[in-house]
Design an enzyme around this catalytic site. Structure first.
Site, short mmCIF file in Angstrom:
data_model
loop_
_atom_site.label_atom_id
_atom_site.label_comp_id
_atom_site.label_asym_id
_atom_site.label_seq_id
_atom_site.Cartn_x
_atom_site.Cartn_y
_atom_site.Cartn_z
N CYS A 4 0.75 -1.14 -0.11
CA CYS A 4 0.08 -0.16 -0.10
C CYS A 4 0.74 1.27 0.04
O CYS A 4 1.65 1.41 0.82
CB CYS A 4 -0.80 0.04 1.29
SG CYS A 4 -1.81 1.48 1.26
N HIS A 98 -8.18 8.22 3.05
CA HIS A 98 -7.58 9.38 3.15
C HIS A 98 -8.68 10.42 2.76
O HIS A 98 -9.68 10.30 2.23
CB HIS A 98 -6.56 9.57 1.76
CG HIS A 98 -6.90 9.04 0.49
ND1 HIS A 98 -7.22 7.65 0.28
CD2 HIS A 98 -7.43 9.69 -0.36
CE1 HIS A 98 -7.49 7.64 -0.81
NE2 HIS A 98 -7.84 8.84 -1.38
P1 5GP Z 1 -8.43 8.91 -4.52
O1 5GP Z 1 -8.78 9.27 -6.00
O2 5GP Z 1 -8.05 7.42 -4.04
O3 5GP Z 1 -9.52 9.72 -3.66
O4 5GP Z 1 -7.06 9.84 -4.12
C1 5GP Z 1 -5.57 9.44 -4.27
C2 5GP Z 1 -4.99 10.43 -4.19
O5 5GP Z 1 -3.62 10.18 -3.95
C3 5GP Z 1 -4.99 11.05 -5.52
O6 5GP Z 1 -5.28 12.39 -5.48
C4 5GP Z 1 -3.45 11.04 -6.19
O7 5GP Z 1 -2.96 11.89 -6.83
C5 5GP Z 1 -2.61 10.76 -4.85
N1 5GP Z 1 -1.53 9.76 -4.79
C6 5GP Z 1 -1.50 8.54 -5.23
N2 5GP Z 1 -0.10 7.99 -4.92
C7 5GP Z 1 0.52 8.97 -4.64
C8 5GP Z 1 1.70 9.14 -3.97
O8 5GP Z 1 2.59 8.39 -4.02
N3 5GP Z 1 2.14 10.08 -3.27
C9 5GP Z 1 1.25 11.21 -2.98
N4 5GP Z 1 1.76 12.37 -2.12
N5 5GP Z 1 0.00 11.34 -3.46
C10 5GP Z 1 -0.30 10.19 -4.17
ZN ZN Z 2 -2.35 1.53 3.64
#
Ligand code: 5GP
Ligand code: ZN
Length: 118
Positions: A4, A98
């Protein structure tokens, strides 16, 4: 969870721009920001989404951090949006709970865009 990304960030195994590091939670800037301010708040422990038996105190820690992050980022006054995507239909892409804090310029009215009109 060893595969993860957000657990790896929480463990310090991959770098992130840390905004807040507190008991049980961590906040860091999104790697692909959708606005001038885009910070993610995560529990350090792995929960898949809000329905994954998340203790109330973890929820409280996550959400009470949001206005403080807004303050630190200078958007408390101008406004910001707090978003949690849960599961497939919500287009959650990282399976570790998150909270998004997004702001820094005016957004369009409304919060939901479905893929299709049906
Ligand atoms: P979701 O679409 O799951 O709500 O949001 C996931 C978020 O995590 C996205 O906005 C994406 O840009 C961010 N994200 C994905 N991988 C990484 C990473 O390795 N580092 C950081 N800082 N953000 C990430
Ligand atoms: Zn996790």
């Amino acid at each position: 969870m060893s595969d993860c990304i957000f657990c790896m960030i929480a463990n310090g195994d991959i770098p992130a721009r840390i905004v807040l590091d507190e008991d049980g939670i961590l906040a860091f800037d999104d790697i692909a920001p959708q606005g001038p301010v885009h910070t993610l708040i995560i529990p350090k422990h792995h929960y898949a989404h809000m329905g994954d038996d998340v203790p109330a105190e973890v929820m409280e820690a996550l959400f009470s951090a949001a206005p403080r992050i807004a303050q630190m980022k200078g958007v408390a006054e101008s406004g910001y949006r707090v978003i949690v995507n849960n599961g497939r239909d919500a287009a959650q892409t990282v399976g570790h709970l998150h909270v998004h804090v997004i702001g820094g310029k005016p957004m369009a009215h409304g919060m939901v865009r479905f893929e299709s009109a049906e």
